[in-house]
Design a protein around this motif. Structure first.
Motif: not given
Ligand SMILES: [Zn+2]
Length: 269
Positions: A168-174, A135-141, A124-130
């Motif tokens: 844009i700032c991003a976070a890659i989840g578990p 914002a964005g939410a992405v599923h990447a298998g 899972p990847v979340l994106l945010f442009d403050p």
């Protein structure tokens, strides 16, 4: 940076320093009402759970994180690179009514729209442009990763909202880590075809098989898209199946993790 563990009673979720200024979370298994193999925080509506349990889980998570279940918009994931522009009119899609249009990523620039994507080993990847407030939410298998869906999402934010990738700032989840993600040579081949020699550090050959680093591959895509700030969870879902849903560990009898992001300004007091 690594993600931050947050606790509210029995509930546990992760947040990312890079996404400060947005309402967001990566869920864990802890703090919901679902039972048996779905205990306890199942956030998937197609896992065999009772609908009222899933709704209650969103209410519990949302109360702690800062969104309402009615504000959620789900992806309808099929390992594509499709990213959809999402608006307030879409709220409730997935949780309160069936999602119709396939997509593995959603973006929005409207406050009060809680984008949700789902995983249980996938990335899972979340994106945010403050700056632009998008914002964005992405599923990447592995398929979505090979298709570069996170780069597609960044480009969609540029096209739809005029975002600058450097903002844009991003976070890659578990997700499943290099330690555990053993796959056939077709996966390594797909990454090489997509990224060329840049993919090599993310591929480790073990006999006939490969171990593949999905977090690193998605970081490479984000760098190619021009995103500079990326937080990455150190957690591997397969190493910690008591904390995170792992498709491989459970043989598919499992709940879903959700990654949620919402722009501030639309929440009710
Ligand atoms: Zn692992």
């Amino acid at each position: 940076m690594d993600l931050t563990v947050r606790r509210a009673g029995a509930l546990e979720y992760l947040t990312a320093p890079a996404l400060a200024g947005s309402i967001h979370c990566f869920s864990t298994r802890f703090g919901g009402v679902s039972e048996g193999a779905l205990a306890s925080l199942n956030l998937g509506t197609h896992r065999g759970d009772r609908p009222e349990n899933v709704l209650a889980n969103y209410r519990l998570l949302g109360r702690a994180v800062g969104f309402r279940p009615e504000q959620t918009v789900f992806t309808k994931q099929e390992h594509t690179a499709i990213v959809r522009v999402t608006a307030a009119a879409d709220c409730g899609t997935g949780l309160l009514r069936e999602a119709q249009d396939v997509c593995d990523g959603r973006i929005t620039d409207e406050p009060g729209v809680a984008l949700c994507c789902f995983s249980a080993d996938c990335t899972p990847v979340l994106l945010f442009d403050p700056v632009r407030q998008a914002a964005g939410a992405v599923h990447a298998g592995w398929r979505g990763t090979a298709k570069g869906i996170v780069k597609a999402a960044v480009e969609a934010m540029q096209d739809a909202y005029g975002c600058r990738p450097e903002n844009i700032c991003a976070a890659i989840g578990p997700c499943i880590g290099l330690c555990c993600f053993e796959v056939g040579p077709e996966v390594a081949r797909a990454m090489r075809e997509a990224l060329g020699p840049e993919a090599e550090p993310a591929l480790r050959q073990c006999g006939e098989k490969y171990h593949v680093d999905l977090k690193l591959l998605n970081r490479i895509w984000l760098a190619r898209a021009g995103v500079r700030r990326v937080d990455v969870s150190s957690a591997c879902t397969m190493c910690s199946p008591e904390r995170f849903w792992s498709h491989r560990v459970t043989g598919g009898v499992r709940g879903s993790l959700a990654a949620v992001i919402m722009l501030k300004g639309g929440e009710e007091p």
